[in-house]
Every structure is written in structure tokens, then in C-alpha cells.
Design an enzyme around this catalytic site. Structure first.
Site, mmCIF file in Angstrom:
data_model
loop_
_atom_site.group_PDB
_atom_site.id
_atom_site.type_symbol
_atom_site.label_atom_id
_atom_site.label_comp_id
_atom_site.label_asym_id
_atom_site.label_seq_id
_atom_site.Cartn_x
_atom_site.Cartn_y
_atom_site.Cartn_z
ATOM 1 N N GLU A 86 6.922 14.846 18.520
ATOM 2 C CA GLU A 86 7.515 15.008 17.199
ATOM 3 C C GLU A 86 6.739 16.054 16.398
ATOM 4 O O GLU A 86 5.563 15.862 16.104
ATOM 5 C CB GLU A 86 7.444 13.652 16.485
ATOM 6 C CG GLU A 86 8.285 13.547 15.243
ATOM 7 C CD GLU A 86 8.233 12.144 14.641
ATOM 8 O OE1 GLU A 86 7.176 11.492 14.703
ATOM 9 O OE2 GLU A 86 9.272 11.719 14.099
ATOM 10 N N LYS A 95 0.863 -1.188 0.000
ATOM 11 C CA LYS A 95 0.000 0.000 0.000
ATOM 12 C C LYS A 95 0.891 1.227 0.000
ATOM 13 O O LYS A 95 1.644 1.463 0.940
ATOM 14 C CB LYS A 95 -0.903 0.027 1.230
ATOM 15 C CG LYS A 95 -1.811 1.251 1.247
ATOM 16 C CD LYS A 95 -2.166 1.677 2.652
ATOM 17 C CE LYS A 95 -2.786 3.051 2.708
ATOM 18 N NZ LYS A 95 -1.948 4.152 2.198
#
Ligand code: UN1
Length: 484
Positions: free
Chosen positions: A386, A180
Site C-alpha cells: 500500500e 485516542k
């Protein structure tokens, strides 16, 4: 077998054919440097496409896995040649679709070929070990078998390297694949499929399905014919993948985020440290899970380091990623762009000082100027979470012990760097920094193709990727007691 003329026209690759999604739905991918420019239209695939891809992969597995490994490797080697011949075209497509500066995109396209070449060689390397049975001295040996169909879910930030470093070992060790690709960078991944198709990969051995995570990733993970799932992406999505896959008894491998520290000791070669900080924090606009998010500098050289880093930023070229001199280009899409700006705002609200950058740097592009914070608290958002963009923070430290403790005080553990000329300092960091990838006097990002790659703590789950380590995830080991 396949119509390579249409390989890059925004299609899936299922059972050896370049094909639209069954439902016929598509989406437009736009250039993050000039969002009015449509790069291409790609399939918005769904469960039916996944079903067809998995069926093709399952049908192809017996013949593929029983082929001699060296012959599988020969196909990977030919695909590596095909990629090498098109490094420039692949790099240009990568830059257009996801904004990676051309200079890095070229290196990454070439790296995809290297990855295929490394795993081509796996066809000649050992698959097991020989022992003696304790009671009789007769032989007992181990050997490895492929798993079957594996599902690979890849991100947009390394759209050539990561699909290659999952697909190549999967195929080399005899599995068949449903890959994918990320919606933000499908074209680059199609180049990989095209190269393998041109190398005469039998139909169904690799299948590529493009679409949303919920529409493609979920049915792929849930499909009972898929034996294992390897995922690279964000922490929340990754944990969802792991929980779902594990509940279905599947083997799972995750490569997630990082919050990578760099420690600069007072005895470091400062110019090298500054260069590594710039590259680690800002190349690819900081969109690497290995990017440098926190820089701890020892008190006596802090001011000097800060001054030199700001001077380096002044001289860095920021802007059009298609310009081969550009070092920092745009973020991949509007939502990432907004998230990064929101992260910067939060950094300011929590008391951080922006030394440079901190704002949009182009009226059209999703461009954020390289941003350096200081005075960020150790518990502040920017020190812990992050922010996937060109944003890094500077911290002063007094003792090495303190620096290591603060460097380790996050839930992530992907990469870490120390700059020092003192062997004892380097050794102590190597012993104590909590990360899967440690750098002494080099930047936190980067990964050689022939050595293991992967994080500790919340940065990873399951066996590491790349190099010979990949065999752990993509094969199962059986033990054979062999009596005469
Ligand atoms: C690198 O630093 O060159 O998604 C590779 C990522 C990592 C790969 C980093 N899984 O950023």
C-alpha cells in the site's frame, strides 16, 4: 458539566472536563497545504492522562450501562443534531488540519451525524433471541451486555467518521470509552466530543486523550480495566496492537490497510468506470484504505480506458483543499509525503512507467499530482504494498479468470470493484473476489453507515464495524435458561 467554550482549544476531555495533559506537554499541528501555518497546539499526553481517563470511564460505566438504551440513544441523536448544525465548521477544521478537500470533508462531517443517528436507533432494536429449552419447552433466551471500558484508537484519514463509527456503537450498547485521537487530526475528533458533551452525555462516559501511539495507545491497551480495543490504522501498528491486546486476553478489532483492485470488463460503461477510477484512486489524495490501487482493464478497451482516464486527470482540480472545487489536495504530513514519493521512485526503479504525475505538485504543500503507472509487474512493490497516496497502476487482462486471480494475489482483502454490464461477470466477481466490501459498478471507496464494514485477509481482524454488525464487538452475549 463542561466548558464548551474551550472544547476546541487543543485539550483532552477527561471526566467531563476539557483539560491540558497532566505533564503539560504539547505539540503543534500544521496545515499540510501551507505547513508554515499552525492549526493549533494540542496535548502530547502520556500514561497519567490515560490512567485518569480510564478511571473516569470505569466509574461512569455502572450508571451508563444501566440507563435504558433508548435514553442513551436520545443523547446520540442530540449529538447528531449538534454536528449537523456545524457541518461547515467541522469540515473547515478538518480541511485545515489534515488537508482533505472541503467537498469531501463536508460529506464526512455530515456522515458523522448520520452514524450517530443510526446508533441512536439501536436503543429501540432487539438485544437477543428467544428459544425453547429442548427438554422442557421452558424459555431460554439470549441477551447482550456491554463490555465495560473500551479503548478506541483512530486514524487521521477519516477524522470525523471513524471516531464516530467506533464511539457511537460503543456508547449505544452501554460501554464507556477512552478515545485516542490521531495526532494529525485531533480538532475534528474534538468536535465529536463537544457535540456529545452538549447533548448532556454524563461525565466520564466518553474521554478523549490526544497524543502519540507509544505514549497513549500503549498504556491504553495495557490497562487491565480496558476490556476491548478497536483500532484503525496501518498493518504493522495494528498487528502490534492485536498481539499485545490478545496476550492480555482482550477483545480486539482491527481495520487495516487495503490494496484494492478494480476490474474493468470490455462490456463496461467506460465513462462510469473512468469516473470511479479517478474518484477511487485520487479523492482524499488516495489516503483511504479503500482507495483503488490496481486497475485491471480487459485488453480490447485498455487503450481507450487509459486515454479517457488521462483526460479525466487533466480536467481534475488539484491544489488548495479549501477551494470547494478541488478534488485532490495534499498528503497529511511530511513523512507520508516522503513515503509516497519513495513508493513512486520504487515503482519507476522496478520498471513501471509513469503515465502522468509522479512528482511534487506545489512548492510548499505536501501535494503529489495524481499518478498513474503502467507496466508494473505483478510482483513489484506497487502491485503488492500500500502506497498511501494518489498512486494507481493500470494492468491489461485477457480472461476474467486471470483478472480475478491477479486481483486476489495480494495479502489484503478490504474492497474490490468490477465494472461490467454482464450479470454473469458481476456474479462471478462477487463470488470470487477476496474482499470484505464488493462493488459492482461503483468505486472501491465509500461506506454506508447502516451496513457492515470490514476486510478479509490481512485487512481486518475481529468482527466488522458499522451497522448492526457493530453489536458483535461492543457487547457480549449471555444465554439465560429460565424455568418457572
Ligand atoms: C470509506 O471508504 O469511505 O481508513 C471509508 C479507511 C477506512 C475507511 C474507509 N477504514 O480508509
Amino acid at each position: 458539566m463542561s466548558d464548551t467554550a474551550s472544547a476546541l482549544e487543543g485539550v483532552n476531555f477527561v471526566a467531563g472536563r476539557w483539560t491540558a495533559s497532566r505533564g503539560g506537554e504539547t505539540y503543534e499541528r500544521r496545515n499540510p497545504w501551507r505547513p508554515s501555518e499552525v492549526v493549533g497546539e494540542f496535548p502530547s499526553s502520556g500514561a497519567e492522562d490515560v490512567d485518569a481517563a480510564v478511571a473516569a470511564a470505569e466509574a461512569a460505566h455502572p450508571a451508563w450501562s444501566s440507563r435504558p438504551a433508548a435514553q442513551r440513544g436520545a443523547i446520540l441523536a442530540r449529538a447528531a443534531d449538534a454536528i449537523d448544525a456545524r457541518v461547515e465548521e467541522i469540515a473547515q477544521d478538518m480541511t485545515r488540519e489534515m488537508g482533505k478537500p472541503l467537498r469531501e470533508a463536508r460529506l464526512e462531517a455530515a456522515r458523522a451525524a448520520m452514524i450517530l443517528r443510526f446508533f441512536a436507533g439501536e436503543g429501540w432494536r432487539p438485544w437477543g433471541q428467544v428459544y425453547e429449552q429442548s427438554a422442557s419447552g421452558a424459555m431460554v433466551y439470549t441477551r447482550r451486555r456491554s463490555l465495560g471500558v473500551v479503548g478506541l484508537i483512530t486514524p487521521w484519514n477519516f477524522p470525523a467518521a471513524i471516531p464516530a463509527w467506533k464511539t457511537a456503537p460503543a456508547l449505544a450498547y452501554g460501554n464507556t470509552v477512552v478515545l485516542k485521537l490521531a495526532q494529525d487530526a485531533p480538532l475534528t475528533g474534538l468536535h465529536l466530543a463537544r457535540a456529545l458533551a452538549e447533548a448532556d452525555l454524563p461525565e466520564g462516559v466518553l474521554n478523549v486523550v490526544i497524543g502519540r501511539g507509544s505514549a497513549v495507545g500503549e498504556p491504553l491497551i495495557a490497562d487491565p480495566r480496558v476490556r476491548a480495543v478497536s483500532f484503525t490504522g496501518s498493518v504493522p501498528v495494528g498487528h502490534g496492537v492485536r498481539d499485545r491486546a490478545a496476550s492480555l486476553g482482550k477483545r480486539t478489532q482491527l481495520e487495516l490497510g487495503g490494496h484494492n483492485p478494480m476490474i474493468v470488463a470490455a462490456d463496461a460503461k467506460l465513462d462510469a468506470a473512468v469516473q470511479a477510477a479517478y474518484a477511487g484512486a485520487f479523492w482524499s489524495a488516495g489516503q483511504k484504505c479503500t482507495a483503488t490501487r490496481r486497475i485491471y482493464v480487459e485488453e480490447p478497451v485498455y487503450d481507450e480506458f487509459r486515454e479517457r482516464l488521462l483526460a479525466r486527470i487533466e480536467h481534475g482540480k488539484v491544489g488548495d483543499p479549501a477551494d470547494p472545487d478541488t478534488e485532490v489536495g495534499p498528503l497529511v504530513n511530511q513523512s507520508q509525503f516522503e513515503e509516497v514519493l519513495a513508493g513512486i521512485d520504487r515503482g519507476r526503479e522496478e520498471g513501471g512507467t509513469v503515465l502522468t504525475g509522479g512528482e511534487r505538485a506545489d512548492a510548499d504543500a505536501y501535494l503529489v499530482a495524481p499518478t498513474v503507472f503502467e507496466n508494473v509487474g505483478d510482483d513489484a512493490y506497487l502491485s503488492c504494498e500500500e502506497v498511501f497516496g494518489p498512486v494507481t497502476s493500470l494492468y491489461r487482462f485477457g480472461t476474467l479468470e486471470e483478472a480475478i486471480e491477479r486481483a486476489n494475489a495480494v495479502r489484503f482483502g478490504l474492497s474490490a470493484a468490477v465494472f461490467t454490464t454482464n450479470l454473469a461477470t458481476a456474479t462471478r466477481c462477487v463470488d470470487e473476489l477476496q474482499a470484505g466490501i464488493l462493488h459492482v459498478n461503483s468505486q472501491t471507496a465509500g461506506a454506508d453507515v447502516h451496513v457492515p464494514f470490514g476486510g478479509t485477509k490481512a485487512s481486518g481482524y475481529g468482527p466488522h464495524e458499522q451497522g448492526r454488525a457493530a453489536i458483535e464487538f461492543y457487547t457480549e452475549e449471555v444465554t439465560v435458561y429460565q424455568d418457572a
